[in-house]
Design an enzyme around this catalytic site. Structure first.
Site, PDB file in Angstrom:
ATOM      1  N   CYS A  33       0.795  -1.608   0.210  1.00 38.97           N
ATOM      2  CA  CYS A  33       0.220   0.107  -0.025  1.00 38.97           C
ATOM      3  C   CYS A  33       1.196   1.081  -0.043  1.00 38.97           C
ATOM      4  O   CYS A  33       2.075   1.544   0.020  1.00 38.97           O
ATOM      5  CB  CYS A  33      -0.843  -0.203   1.145  1.00 38.97           C
ATOM      6  SG  CYS A  33       0.207  -0.318   2.382  1.00 38.97           S
ATOM      7  N   HIS A  96       2.740   2.479  11.593  1.00 34.64           N
ATOM      8  CA  HIS A  96       2.841   1.645  12.449  1.00 34.64           C
ATOM      9  C   HIS A  96       2.604   3.008  13.341  1.00 34.64           C
ATOM     10  O   HIS A  96       0.974   3.390  14.301  1.00 34.64           O
ATOM     11  CB  HIS A  96       2.415   0.891  13.167  1.00 34.64           C
ATOM     12  CG  HIS A  96       3.284  -0.659  12.041  1.00 34.64           C
ATOM     13  ND1 HIS A  96       4.549  -1.099  12.141  1.00 34.64           N
ATOM     14  CD2 HIS A  96       2.585  -1.828  11.498  1.00 34.64           C
ATOM     15  CE1 HIS A  96       4.547  -2.048  11.641  1.00 34.64           C
ATOM     16  NE2 HIS A  96       3.037  -2.858  10.753  1.00 34.64           N
ATOM     17  N   GLU A 148       0.225  -0.935  15.907  1.00 30.47           N
ATOM     18  CA  GLU A 148      -0.448   1.049  16.098  1.00 30.47           C
ATOM     19  C   GLU A 148      -1.489   1.257  17.413  1.00 30.47           C
ATOM     20  O   GLU A 148      -2.043   2.392  17.044  1.00 30.47           O
ATOM     21  CB  GLU A 148      -1.698   0.042  14.563  1.00 30.47           C
ATOM     22  CG  GLU A 148      -2.696   1.413  14.547  1.00 30.47           C
ATOM     23  CD  GLU A 148      -3.124   1.567  13.198  1.00 30.47           C
ATOM     24  OE1 GLU A 148      -3.034   0.574  11.733  1.00 30.47           O
ATOM     25  OE2 GLU A 148      -4.488   1.610  12.616  1.00 30.47           O
ATOM     26  N   THR A 187      -6.834   0.865  11.566  1.00 32.36           N
ATOM     27  CA  THR A 187      -6.988   0.980  10.546  1.00 32.36           C
ATOM     28  C   THR A 187      -6.742  -0.538   9.448  1.00 32.36           C
ATOM     29  O   THR A 187      -7.408  -0.351   8.159  1.00 32.36           O
ATOM     30  CB  THR A 187      -5.421   2.158   9.333  1.00 32.36           C
ATOM     31  OG1 THR A 187      -4.353   1.432   9.696  1.00 32.36           O
ATOM     32  CG2 THR A 187      -5.284   3.378  10.124  1.00 32.36           C
ATOM     33  N   CYS A 217      -8.321   1.628   6.508  1.00 28.84           N
ATOM     34  CA  CYS A 217      -7.844   2.670   5.410  1.00 28.84           C
ATOM     35  C   CYS A 217      -8.821   1.766   3.688  1.00 28.84           C
ATOM     36  O   CYS A 217      -9.099   0.789   4.256  1.00 28.84           O
ATOM     37  CB  CYS A 217      -5.846   2.292   5.664  1.00 28.84           C
ATOM     38  SG  CYS A 217      -5.836   0.912   5.234  1.00 28.84           S
ATOM     39  N   SER A 245       1.651  -9.758  10.550  1.00 24.36           N
ATOM     40  CA  SER A 245       1.166  -8.983   9.843  1.00 24.36           C
ATOM     41  C   SER A 245      -1.109  -8.822  10.408  1.00 24.36           C
ATOM     42  O   SER A 245      -2.109  -9.535   9.789  1.00 24.36           O
ATOM     43  CB  SER A 245       1.049  -9.141   8.347  1.00 24.36           C
ATOM     44  OG  SER A 245       0.147  -7.583   7.450  1.00 24.36           O
TER      45      SER A 245
HETATM   46  O1  10E Z   1      -0.286  -5.838  10.978  1.00 21.89           O
HETATM   47  P1  10E Z   1      -0.214  -4.322  10.430  1.00 21.89           P
HETATM   48  O2  10E Z   1      -1.166  -4.867   9.153  1.00 21.89           O
HETATM   49  O3  10E Z   1      -1.005  -2.842  10.861  1.00 21.89           O
HETATM   50  O4  10E Z   1       0.999  -3.991   9.613  1.00 21.89           O
HETATM   51  P2  10E Z   1       1.470  -4.117   8.438  1.00 21.89           P
HETATM   52  O5  10E Z   1       2.973  -4.078   8.674  1.00 21.89           O
HETATM   53  O6  10E Z   1       1.923  -5.897   7.940  1.00 21.89           O
HETATM   54  O7  10E Z   1       1.074  -3.322   7.180  1.00 21.89           O
HETATM   55  C1  10E Z   1       1.310  -2.210   6.634  1.00 21.89           C
HETATM   56  C2  10E Z   1       0.150  -1.282   7.833  1.00 21.89           C
HETATM   57  C3  10E Z   1      -0.036  -1.186   8.726  1.00 21.89           C
HETATM   58  C4  10E Z   1       1.646   0.264   8.790  1.00 21.89           C
HETATM   59  C5  10E Z   1      -0.270  -0.006   9.776  1.00 21.89           C
HETATM   60  N1  10E Z   1      -1.594   0.476   9.265  1.00 21.89           N
HETATM   61 FE1  SF4 Z   2      -1.095   0.912   4.060  1.00 25.16          FE
HETATM   62 FE2  SF4 Z   2      -3.539   1.527   4.921  1.00 25.16          FE
HETATM   63 FE3  SF4 Z   2      -1.669   0.610   7.116  1.00 25.16          FE
HETATM   64 FE4  SF4 Z   2      -1.694   2.847   5.686  1.00 25.16          FE
HETATM   65  S1  SF4 Z   2      -3.068   2.714   6.848  1.00 25.16           S
HETATM   66  S2  SF4 Z   2       0.283   1.645   5.970  1.00 25.16           S
HETATM   67  S3  SF4 Z   2      -2.098   2.752   3.598  1.00 25.16           S
HETATM   68  S4  SF4 Z   2      -2.432  -0.779   5.594  1.00 25.16           S
END
Ligand code: 10E
Ligand code: SF4
Length: 335
Positions: A33, A96, A148, A187, A217, A245
């Site tokens: 993303c 995060h 997060e 998100t 998101c 994740s």
């Molecule tokens: O564990 P998450 O899905 O929150 O994180 P990720 O690093 O796998 O993916 C990106 C998502 C973020 C940074 C949280 N919005």
């Molecule tokens: Fe990606 Fe959404 Fe997390 Fe932003 S909020 S890092 S766009 S998954």
């Protein structure tokens, strides 16, 4: 012994053997993303500007391959700032987001900091702050312990924000002023679970205020929607991503709930349990927001050694989101 047309459980077919057909349906959108692209760029840019080591508090994104690649380039991942030595090497906050105490602590130690928090996470932080300033108690819908959630809770003083993990917890909520509440969300939640939780919050607290829909998101929403389209068509679905994740876990869950008989979350092709995939004819394939496309390709190649593979893409929406780098890393500022 009877002959079997299914691929061998533990070995690729010899080149001469006829391979069984397999149709792979690739979900689109999938993978990186805009927030993840930006966060990885932040680390790479910081390495180019400051030289190694650059410190990163927490995994920059929750993907083992990404983290290992950045380690090889000179990034040093730490759990807390006390592992960062005094000096000029910068410390980057992960995508995060972090509690307010983290940058405050860095300032008190004169550390150079770079914030790679996704702007869509920062937006939730600001929403929570505004509610607090207006005197509302905030309910955060999210998963306990996720960085997060720790970061969003840490935007407000203790006691002014309460975590709601699931619908069952709502009944036990007894806020001081039920007419002065607000809600925000993590998100990367399940769109469907969140809809139910928010409906229950609104039913119990009719005057609660919050976002128009939720704070999930665009990337999380789109990847879940693509899995929903593909899931009814396949015998199995693989999500490429790491187990920590959240958004990747939610994708596997979506497929499972739609009724896909075999669903797996894997980091790499080497983790595929080939026995489980022995009799499939259609495979759905997607990747979490932190999983690089090269690993999707690796998995297609691994299936192609065992099956006569055709690949089709099922696209639900075209994404064109991008976020600018933090000001201090943009080329004019960095030069
Ligand atoms: O564990 P998450 O899905 O929150 O994180 P990720 O690093 O796998 O993916 C990106 C998502 C973020 C940074 C949280 N919005
Ligand atoms: Fe990606 Fe959404 Fe997390 Fe932003 S909020 S890092 S766009 S998954």
């Amino acid at each position: 012994m009877t002959a079997s047309l299914t691929p061998s459980a533990d070995a690729a077919q010899p080149a001469s053997a006829a391979k069984p057909p397999l149709e792979i349906l690739l979900c689109a959108p999938r993978g990186f993303c805009a927030g993840v692209v930006r966060a990885i760029d932040v680390v790479e840019r910081a390495l180019a500007i400051y030289g190694p080591p650059v410190y990163v508090r927490h995994e920059i994104v929750h993907n083992k391959y990404v983290v290992e690649s950045l380690k090889r380039k000179g990034a040093v991942f730490v759990r807390e700032l006390d592992e960062v030595p005094d000096g000029q090497a910068p410390v980057i906050f992960s995508a995060h987001g972090v509690a307010k105490t983290v940058p405050a602590n860095a300032v008190s130690r004169n550390l150079v900091t770079i914030d790679a928090t996704c702007p869509l996470v920062t937006k939730v932080h600001r929403e929570a702050e505004i509610h607090h300033k207006r005197g509302r108690h905030v309910l955060l819908v999210g998963h306990s312990g996720h960085p997060e959630v720790v970061g969003t809770m840490g935007q407000l003083p203790k006691g002014s924000i309460t975590l709601v993990e699931d619908i069952d917890q709502i009944e036990a909520l007894t806020p001081e002023d039920p007419d002065n509440l607000a809600w925000v969300t993590q998100t990367t939640l399940s769109v469907d679970d969140t809809r139910h939780i928010v409906a229950a919050l609104k039913a119990k607290f009719p005057n609660i205020t919050g976002p128009h829909k939720d704070d999930i998101c665009y990337a999380t929403t789109n990847r879940q929607e693509a899995v929903k389209q593909v899931a009814p068509l396949v015998d199995a679905l693989i999500v490429v991503g790491s187990s920590n994740s959240s958004n990747s876990q939610r994708l596997r869950e979506v497929a499972e709930r739609v009724g896909v008989p075999i669903t797996r979350l894997v980091n790499r092709a080497e983790e595929i349990d080939w026995d489980a995939f022995a009799n499939i004819r259609k495979l759905g394939l997607t990747a979490g927001a932190s999983a690089p496309e090269v690993l999707v390709e690796e998995i297609i190649d691994a299936f192609a050694t065992r099956y006569d593979v055709t690949v089709d893409t099922v696209s639900t929406v075209i994404e064109d989101m991008s976020f600018p780098l933090p000001r201090e890393l943009r080329s004019e500022a960095a030069e």
